[in-house]
Scaffold this active site. Structure first.
Site, short mmCIF file in Angstrom:
data_model
loop_
_atom_site.label_atom_id
_atom_site.label_comp_id
_atom_site.label_asym_id
_atom_site.label_seq_id
_atom_site.Cartn_x
_atom_site.Cartn_y
_atom_site.Cartn_z
N LYS A 1 -6.79 20.09 56.07
CA LYS A 1 -5.59 20.13 56.93
C LYS A 1 -5.78 19.25 58.18
O LYS A 1 -4.87 18.53 58.60
CB LYS A 1 -5.31 21.59 57.31
CG LYS A 1 -4.23 21.79 58.35
CD LYS A 1 -2.86 21.44 57.83
CE LYS A 1 -1.81 21.62 58.91
NZ LYS A 1 -0.54 21.01 58.55
N LYS B 1 -3.35 20.35 69.62
CA LYS B 1 -4.43 21.26 69.18
C LYS B 1 -5.08 20.72 67.90
O LYS B 1 -6.30 20.64 67.78
CB LYS B 1 -3.85 22.65 68.94
CG LYS B 1 -4.82 23.61 68.24
CD LYS B 1 -4.11 24.69 67.44
CE LYS B 1 -3.19 24.18 66.39
NZ LYS B 1 -2.88 25.03 65.28
P1 NAD Z 1 4.97 29.27 66.53
O1 NAD Z 1 4.47 29.12 67.91
O2 NAD Z 1 6.42 28.99 66.22
O3 NAD Z 1 4.65 30.75 65.97
C1 NAD Z 1 3.49 31.46 66.24
C2 NAD Z 1 3.87 32.93 66.35
O4 NAD Z 1 2.69 33.72 66.47
C3 NAD Z 1 4.74 33.24 67.58
O5 NAD Z 1 5.96 33.81 67.17
C4 NAD Z 1 3.86 34.20 68.40
O6 NAD Z 1 4.64 35.18 69.08
C5 NAD Z 1 3.02 34.81 67.31
N1 NAD Z 1 1.77 35.42 67.77
C6 NAD Z 1 0.80 34.87 68.55
N2 NAD Z 1 -0.21 35.76 68.70
C7 NAD Z 1 0.13 36.87 68.02
C8 NAD Z 1 -0.50 38.12 67.79
N3 NAD Z 1 -1.71 38.41 68.30
N4 NAD Z 1 0.14 39.05 67.05
C9 NAD Z 1 1.37 38.77 66.50
N5 NAD Z 1 2.02 37.60 66.67
C10 NAD Z 1 1.40 36.66 67.43
O7 NAD Z 1 4.03 28.36 65.63
P2 NAD Z 1 4.34 27.78 64.17
O8 NAD Z 1 5.02 26.47 64.31
O9 NAD Z 1 4.90 28.87 63.32
O10 NAD Z 1 2.83 27.46 63.70
C11 NAD Z 1 1.92 28.46 63.28
C12 NAD Z 1 0.68 27.79 62.73
O11 NAD Z 1 1.06 26.93 61.64
C13 NAD Z 1 -0.04 26.90 63.75
O12 NAD Z 1 -1.42 27.01 63.55
C14 NAD Z 1 0.46 25.50 63.40
O13 NAD Z 1 -0.47 24.51 63.79
C15 NAD Z 1 0.61 25.60 61.90
N6 NAD Z 1 1.62 24.70 61.28
C16 NAD Z 1 2.84 24.49 61.85
C17 NAD Z 1 3.75 23.65 61.23
C18 NAD Z 1 5.13 23.39 61.82
O14 NAD Z 1 5.81 22.46 61.34
N7 NAD Z 1 5.59 24.16 62.80
C19 NAD Z 1 3.43 23.04 60.01
C20 NAD Z 1 2.18 23.30 59.44
C21 NAD Z 1 1.29 24.15 60.08
#
Ligand code: NAD
Length: 301
Positions: free
Chosen positions: A176, A251
């Site tokens: 990734k 990140k």
């Molecule tokens: P986001 O910030 O939209 O969502 C993360 C969620 O986690 C938030 O709603 C937050 O409230 C919650 N959270 C944090 N700590 C928590 C805890 N202890 N208990 C419960 N909930 C908690 O992020 P995202 O875009 O959904 O990305 C999530 C992961 O996926 C990241 O690692 C990101 O790098 C990866 N990712 C994102 C994408 C994208 O296009 N957005 C694509 C591939 C991978």
């Protein structure tokens, strides 16, 4: 009875990615108990058919599979490890699938702690963006044992279209990071070319199509054009909201550089990309989609 109907799933982290992924599991028939710190995120997933739990511990009570989709390594380690971590609460044999993008070393740490407790663990980060999460067409890059991946495959197929077994624990995260470092660089390169085109008086729609079908063609031109108005339904056409945040990309590139330091790999463009996303974040745009990096190159794309 199908796997979906008989397998209770606990799902933690219902943000831009986790929300639609949890909804797809519920739609496939899995009884999903979900939790997020954000009430808004919980509300959307409740509307999508999952049950909302009062806490992460409550969400995983009775679960046979736990899925997490959190921002970064510290959130994942904080959720699972330590006396109050979830690993201490799970029944032996429970499968833990972490789809967050985190450091390979963190994934291995959680995997080791899970294995020591008689649990099964897979690092299973994804690619495909929020559109892929909503459509259930994500690509999963998986690290862990083959037999465990076979067990998880029906569940993963409810959220994704492609599954790659990258190797042992941490290998999914390694794959990734390579992919996202490349994407970070491609988005900057595409932004630079489109900005040059604008300065030459070219229409960004026409130029995008020319490059998409020529040797400069890449995923950002296919699916994620950074210029507002060129493509419908992408973050650039809704004020760079939703999508994949600049701080999350920062990140990921940071993790790639850290991994490169450890392995001795040479990643000069990765280093430059990190500097550019860091400047963009420092200028106050960390919460905007990463395609807004075009604004650093040309303030009026
Ligand atoms: P986001 O910030 O939209 O969502 C993360 C969620 O986690 C938030 O709603 C937050 O409230 C919650 N959270 C944090 N700590 C928590 C805890 N202890 N208990 C419960 N909930 C908690 O992020 P995202 O875009 O959904 O990305 C999530 C992961 O996926 C990241 O690692 C990101 O790098 C990866 N990712 C994102 C994408 C994208 O296009 N957005 C694509 C591939 C991978």
């Amino acid at each position: 009875m199908s796997d979906a109907n008989s397998t209770p799933v606990g799902f933690i982290g219902l943000g831009n990615m986790g929300g639609p992924m949890a909804i797809n599991l519920a739609k496939a028939g899995y009884p999903v108990k979900a939790f997020d710190l954000s009430a808004d995120a919980c509300k959307k997933v409740a509307e999508g058919g999952a049950t909302i739990a009062a806490s992460a511990a409550d969400a995983v009570k009775g679960a046979k599979i736990v899925v997490s989709m959190l921002p970064a390594s510290r959130h994942v380690e904080g959720l699972y490890l330590g006396d109050k971590g979830l690993l201490a609460l799970l029944e032996p044999g429970t499968l833990v699938l972490d789809s967050s993008t985190i450091a390979p070393v963190s994934a291995r740490k959680v995997a080791e702690a899970a294995t020591a407790r008689g649990l099964e663990f897979l690092d299973a980060p994804v690619s495909g963006g929020t559109a892929g999460a909503a459509a259930g067409t994500l690509t999963f890059m998986v690290g862990g044992d083959t037999a465990v991946l076979e067990r998880a495959t029906p569940l993963i197929k409810s959220m994704g279209a492609n599954i790659f077994h990258a190797g042992g624990h941490g290998a999914g995260q390694g794959a990734k990071l390579c992919n996202n470092m490349l994407l970070a660089i491609l988005m900057i390169g595409t932004s630079e070319a489109l900005s040059l085109g604008k300065s030459l008086g070219l229409d960004p729609k026409v130029l995008s199509e020319v490059m998409r079908r020529s040797s400069g063609g890449n995923w950002t031109l296919e699916k994620y054009n950074p210029v507002p108005g060129v493509m419908e339904g992408v973050p650039a056409s809704r004020g760079y909201t939703g999508g994949f945040g600049t701080d999350l990309m920062l990140k990921d590139v940071g993790l790639a550089l850290e991994a490169a330091l450890g392995s001795g790999a040479c990643v000069p463009l990765g280093g430059l990309a990190r500097e550019l996303y860091a400047s963009h974040s420092k200028a106050g745009h960390g919460g905007l989609d990463f395609s807004s990096i075009i604004g650093l190159i040309n303030p009026q794309p």
